[in-house]
Write a protein that holds these residues in place. Structure first.
Motif, PDB file in Angstrom:
ATOM      1  N   ALA A 308       0.934  -1.196   0.093  1.00  9.71           N
ATOM      2  CA  ALA A 308       0.021   0.070   0.046  1.00  9.71           C
ATOM      3  C   ALA A 308       0.901   1.070   0.160  1.00  9.71           C
ATOM      4  O   ALA A 308       1.917   1.206   0.754  1.00  9.71           O
ATOM      5  N   LEU A 309       0.561   2.049  -0.914  1.00  2.00           N
ATOM      6  CA  LEU A 309       1.634   3.404  -1.185  1.00  2.00           C
ATOM      7  C   LEU A 309       0.881   4.418  -1.107  1.00  2.00           C
ATOM      8  O   LEU A 309      -0.328   4.633  -1.737  1.00  2.00           O
ATOM      9  N   THR A 310       1.145   5.610  -0.562  1.00  2.00           N
ATOM     10  CA  THR A 310       0.892   6.945  -0.485  1.00  2.00           C
ATOM     11  C   THR A 310       1.926   7.876  -0.999  1.00  2.00           C
ATOM     12  O   THR A 310       3.009   7.609  -1.115  1.00  2.00           O
ATOM     13  N   GLU A 311       1.248   9.205  -1.086  1.00  3.17           N
ATOM     14  CA  GLU A 311       2.033  10.209  -1.445  1.00  3.17           C
ATOM     15  C   GLU A 311       3.094   9.940  -2.823  1.00  3.17           C
ATOM     16  O   GLU A 311       2.567   9.508  -3.755  1.00  3.17           O
ATOM     17  N   LYS A 312       4.294  10.039  -2.872  1.00  2.62           N
ATOM     18  CA  LYS A 312       5.145   9.935  -3.936  1.00  2.62           C
ATOM     19  C   LYS A 312       5.937   8.609  -3.654  1.00  2.62           C
ATOM     20  O   LYS A 312       7.284   8.457  -4.559  1.00  2.62           O
ATOM     21  N   SER A 313       5.574   7.795  -2.894  1.00  4.11           N
ATOM     22  CA  SER A 313       6.308   6.495  -2.699  1.00  4.11           C
ATOM     23  C   SER A 313       6.238   5.488  -3.721  1.00  4.11           C
ATOM     24  O   SER A 313       5.047   5.667  -4.829  1.00  4.11           O
ATOM     25  N   ARG A 314       7.026   4.704  -3.870  1.00  4.46           N
ATOM     26  CA  ARG A 314       7.210   3.880  -5.029  1.00  4.46           C
ATOM     27  C   ARG A 314       7.698   2.405  -4.434  1.00  4.46           C
ATOM     28  O   ARG A 314       8.453   2.061  -3.547  1.00  4.46           O
ATOM     29  N   ARG A 337      -0.457  -7.574  -4.542  1.00  7.52           N
ATOM     30  CA  ARG A 337      -1.385  -6.938  -4.829  1.00  7.52           C
ATOM     31  C   ARG A 337      -0.950  -5.502  -4.287  1.00  7.52           C
ATOM     32  O   ARG A 337      -0.505  -5.230  -3.454  1.00  7.52           O
ATOM     33  N   ASN A 338      -1.249  -4.324  -4.969  1.00  2.99           N
ATOM     34  CA  ASN A 338      -1.047  -3.226  -4.819  1.00  2.99           C
ATOM     35  C   ASN A 338      -2.029  -2.159  -4.728  1.00  2.99           C
ATOM     36  O   ASN A 338      -2.825  -2.209  -5.379  1.00  2.99           O
ATOM     37  N   LEU A 339      -2.249  -1.407  -3.566  1.00  2.00           N
ATOM     38  CA  LEU A 339      -3.168  -0.484  -3.260  1.00  2.00           C
ATOM     39  C   LEU A 339      -2.457   0.768  -3.337  1.00  2.00           C
ATOM     40  O   LEU A 339      -1.878   1.326  -2.701  1.00  2.00           O
TER      41      LEU A 339
END
Lengths: 428, 260
Positions: A308-314, A337-339
Motif C-alpha cells: 500500500a503506497l501513498t504520496e510519492k512512494s514507489r 496486490r498493490n493499493l
C-alpha cells in the motif's frame, strides 16, 4: 594514508585485506573463519557493481545503497546510542564490531546462540543458502560483515517463543550476518528487527536459514528504519525433506530498501510460504524480489505480497518461481496486490515463471489499483471520517494477509502496521 | 407548540448531477420531501428513475454534485461530510452493501457505534448489544468474526444493514431498496427490523421498486418518483394502486397533464 581510495574506479567500496584480517581477529574468529572471509573477498573483487540493465536492478541504483566509508567499517562505531535489550522473551542485540549480546531468556532458551565463525562448523555451513557468489551485495556482506550471529536449534528442539534479533542501524555502516540452523524436527521462530539510524546510514545484511528434515522455521523480517537510512537485505532459506518455512517481511521505514527474500526447496515434500507487507509514504522507495526455487519434487510454495503506497512512494516487485527439471508434482503460487492511495504513488510488478518440468501446478497474479471510493463512502456513512475510513480499508487489505501469520508474532506485526498507518501523510 | 410543525427531515429543490467527461448529467431534477417525526415514507419508482441517486445524494456521496437544501431537525446538513451527517443521526441502508475484506463485522460495528455516540463503546456493553442484535435478526454468532460483507449472501448483507440501523439508532434512516433480492423469510425479518426501529422520535424513508415490502411495513406517505422528480404523493393506497396498474399509468397521466 590520506590518499587511500574509498571507492574503486567503478564505484565499488574498497575492502582492504589487512583490514579484514584485523576485523576477523578483533571479533575472535577462527582461522577457518578468516579463510572464509578472504575467499569471499576474492569473489567480491571479481563482482562488478550490479548493472542497471539487469532487470533486478531496473528500479534501484546500487550507489544509493552503498556505504560511504571504506570497508570494513570503522569499529567500534562512534557515538552509538545505547540500544536496550528487552527482558521479556529471548532476544539478541547485534551491533557492529561486538559479539552478539544475549539476554537471560536467550541464554536459557536451549538454543546455541553464538558469535559467528567462532566454531569451524559455522564456516562449513555459512554460504550454503546464500553463497558469496549470489551477487555483488552477497559477496560484499560475506567478506566484510561486522555484526554476526549463529543460531543453532538442535534436533527435536521446539521453542514456542520467538527469538528476537535486534539490529539497530545506529552505526554509519551496519553489515549484519545471520546464520540460523534448525536440526531435524526442530521448530523455531526468529524475528529480525531492523530499526533506528539516521541520515546516510547504510545497512547491508544477509540472513541464511537452513531448515533441516522435518524442521519448521519461521522468519519475520521487520524493517522500520528511521528516515535517511537505506539498505540491501537478503533472506535466503534452504529447506530439506518435509521441512516447512514461513518468511514474513514487514517493510515500513527508511528511505530505500531493496530486499531479496526466498527459498530453495531441496528436499522432497518441503514447503515454503512468503508473506510480504509493504507500507510506503513520502518519497520512500521499496524494491522487493522474491524467489522460490523448486529443486525437489512434491514441493509446495506460496507467496502473498501486499503493498500500500501513498504520496510519492514507489514500490517494485519482481517474483521468480523456478521449477527445476527434477521437481515433478511441484505446486507454486504467487500473488502481488498493490493499493495506490495517491495519484503520485507508483507500483510495478513483474512475475516470472521458469518451469523446466511438466506435471506442475503454478499460478501467479498481480493487481495495482486505487482504493475503492465506495468502500470509503460506506464507512463514512457510518460516522467514520474519511482519513480513518481509508486507514481501516488499508488495515483490512493487509489484515487478510497477516491473518495467515502465527499468533505468536501476529499481534506485534499488526501493531507495527497500525503505527505506520498513523504516520502516513494525507491521502491516508 | 410550533415544534410539531417542523419536519424531522426535509429537502428542498434537491438536484443531483453526475459528471461524465466535460458534461454533467442531471439525475435528480428538483426533489422536495418533508417527513415528520414518527413517520415512515415510501419512495417508489421504476428502475433508472434516479431514486438510488437521490438516497446517495442526501447522504453526501462524493460522486454527485448536489444543489438544494437538506435539513435534519431544522439544521442544514447539505454542507456536511457524510460522516458528519451520520453522526447527527442520518443513516443510509445500501442496496448493494460494499465488502471491506480484512475488517471484521465486530470491529466495524464497534467503530461505527463509537462514532455515532462520540465515545468508545465499552467492550462488554458492545458484545451484549451485538449478540442481542444477532439473535433478533436470526444471524449466527460467527458473523462477528467474518470480514464485512465479504462473501455474504444477499440476505446476509441486508440483515447486517438492518442490524446496523438498530444499533446506531438513527433519527432519520434512508433504506435504499433494502427489500430487493430477498426471499420471503428474509423480507419478513428485514420488515420486522424496520418496524422495530420506527419510533415517535425518528423517521424512515423506504426507497423501493416493488410494493412487496409495504405488505409488512405500513407507510404513512407514499411518493412516486419518476425521471428525477416526485410526480405524485399520497397515502398507502397509492402503493396498492401502483402495484395493480404499474408505473406506466402514472407516466401516462403525467404526460397527459403536461399536454393539457
Amino acid at each position: 594514508m590520506a590518499e587511500l581510495a574509498l571507492m574503486s574506479s567503478e564505484g565499488k567500496p574498497v575492502i582492504g585485506k589487512e583490514e579484514l584480517r584485523r576485523l576477523s581477529a578483533e571479533l575472535g574468529e577462527t582461522e577457518a573463519g578468516l579463510a572464509w572471509r578472504l575467499a569471499a573477498l576474492t569473489v567480491y573483487r571479481n563482482e562488478p557493481l550490479p548493472s542497471r540493465v539487469a532487470h533486478l536492478w531496473r528500479y534501484t541504483d546500487p550507489a544509493h545503497l552503498l556505504p560511504g566509508e571504506p570497508l570494513p567499517a570503522a569499529m567500534p562505531p562512534r557515538d552509538l546510542p545505547a540500544a536496550v535489550l528487552p527482558d521479556d522473551g529471548p532476544a539478541v542485540l547485534l551491533v557492529p564490531g561486538r559479539a552478539p549480546e544475549l539476554n537471560a531468556a536467550a541464554r536459557a532458551s536451549g538454543l546455541t546462540v553464538a558469535p559467528l565463525l567462532h566454531d569451524d562448523g559455522d564456516a562449513e555451513l555459512l554460504g550454503t543458502a546464500s553463497p558469496s557468489a549470489a551477487g555483488f551485495f552477497a559477496s560484499l556482506n560475506s567478506a566484510a560483515w561486522n555484526a554476526g550471529v549463529a543460531v543453532y536449534a538442535p534436533a527435536g528442539k521446539a521453542l514456542a517463543e520467538p527469538l528476537r534479533l535486534l539490529v539497530p542501524a545506529f552505526a554509519e555502516t551496519t553489515l549484519p550476518r545471520v546464520l540460523v540452523v534448525a536440526g531435524r524436527g526442530a521448530e523455531l521462530t526468529v524475528v529480525e528487527e531492523h530499526f533506528g539510524g539516521r541520515d546516510g546510514h547504510r545497512v547491508i545484511g544477509t540472513t541464511e536459514l537452513l531448515v533441516g528434515q522435518n524442521a519448521h522455521v519461521r522468519h519475520v523480517l521487520v524493517e522500520r528504519w528511521d528516515e535517511g537510512v537505506s539498505g540491501f537485505l537478503a533472506v535466503r532459506a534452504r529447506i530439506e525433506r518435509d521441512g516447512t518455512y514461513l518468511g514474513v517481511n514487514a517493510s515500513l521505514g527508511g528511505d530505500r530498501l531493496k530486499l531479496e527474500t526466498g527459498a530453495e526447496l531441496v528436499g522432497k515434500g518441503a514447503s515454503s510460504e512468503l508473506i510480504g507487507v509493504v507500507l510506503g509514504g513520502g518519497a520512500q522507495r521499496f524494491d522487493h524480489h522474491t524467489f522460490h526455487r523448486h529443486v525437489a519434487g512434491d514441493t509446495r510454495s506460496n507467496i502473498d505480497f501486499k503493498v500500500a503506497l501513498t504520496e510519492k512512494s514507489r514500490s517494485s516487485y519482481t517474483g521468480l518461481i523456478r521449477i527445476e527439471e527434477g521437481a515433478p508434482r511441484s505446486e507454486a503460487f504467487q500473488e502481488n496486490r498493490n493499493l495506490l492511495l495517491s495519484d503520485s504513488a507508483r507500483a510495478d510488478t513483474i512475475p516470472e515463471l521458469e518451469i523446466l518440468t511438466d506435471d506442475v501446478s503454478c499460478s501467479h497474479g498481480a493487481t495495482a489499483a486505487p482504493i475503492d471510493p465506495e468502500q470509503v463512502f460506506y464507512l463514512q456513512t457510518r460516522g467514520i471520517p474519511r482519513g480513518e475510513a481509508v486507514r481501516l480499508v488499508v488495515r483490512g487489505f493487509v489484515e487478510t494477509t497477516l491473518a495467515q501469520v502465527p499468533e505468536s508474532v501476529r499481534a506485534g506485526l499488526e501493531a507495527l502496521v497500525t503505527a505506520r498507518l498513523a504516520t502516513l501523510g494525507e491521502g491516508v | 407548540m410550533s415544534d410539531h410543525k417542523q419536519p424531522l427531515f426535509s429537502c428542498k429543490n434537491l438536484r443531483a448531477f453526475i459528471r461524465s467527461g466535460d458534461d454533467e448529467t442531471e439525475i435528480v431534477k428538483g426533489a422536495d420531501l418533508e417527513i415528520m417525526a414518527g413517520q415512515k415514507h415510501a419512495l417508489m419508482g421504476p428502475n433508472g428513475s434516479g431514486k438510488s441517486t437521490l438516497a446517495a445524494a442526501l447522504m453526501g456521496h462524493p460522486a454527485y454534485r448536489v444543489e438544494g437544501e437538506i435539513f435534519l431537525n431544522g439544521e442544514p446538513v447539505h454542507g456536511l461530510e457524510p460522516h458528519e451527517r451520520a453522526r447527527l443521526g442520518m443513516f443510509l441502508g445500501f442496496q448493494y452493501p460494499v465488502a471491506v475484506p480484512g475488517v471484521s463485522v465486530a470491529n466495524f460495528l464497534r467503530a461505527a457505534m463509537g462514532a455515532r455516540r462520540g465515545q468508545e463503546v465499552p467492550v462488554r456493553e458492545f458484545r451484549q448489544l451485538m449478540t442481542e442484535g444477532f439473535e433478533r435478526l436470526g444471524v449466527r454468532k460467527d458473523f462477528a468474526a467474518r470480514y464485512l460483507n465479504d462473501g455474504f449472501s444477499g440476505g446476509e448483507k441486508k440483515r447486517l444493514e438492518i442490524l446496523q440501523m438498530l444499533l446506531l439508532k438513527p433519527t432519520f434512516a434512508l433504506l435504499d431498496e433494502t427489500d430487493s433480492g430477498l426471499d420471503i423469510d428474509a423480507l419478513k425479518i428485514v420488515s420486522e427490523g424496520v418496524n422495530l426501529a420506527s419510533a415517535p422520535d425518528n423517521a424512515i424513508l423506504l426507497v423501493t421498486h416493488y410494493q412487496r415490502i409495504l405488505d409488512y411495513v405500513k407507510p404513512d406517505v407514499v411518493h412516486v418518483f419518476m425521471d428525477g422528480r416526485i410526480v405524485r404523493t399520497g397515502g398507502p393506497e397509492l402503493a396498492v394502486e401502483l402495484e395493480a396498474r404499474g408505473y406506466d399509468w402514472i407516466a401516462g397521466e403525467t404526460s397527459a397533464a403536461a399536454r393539457s
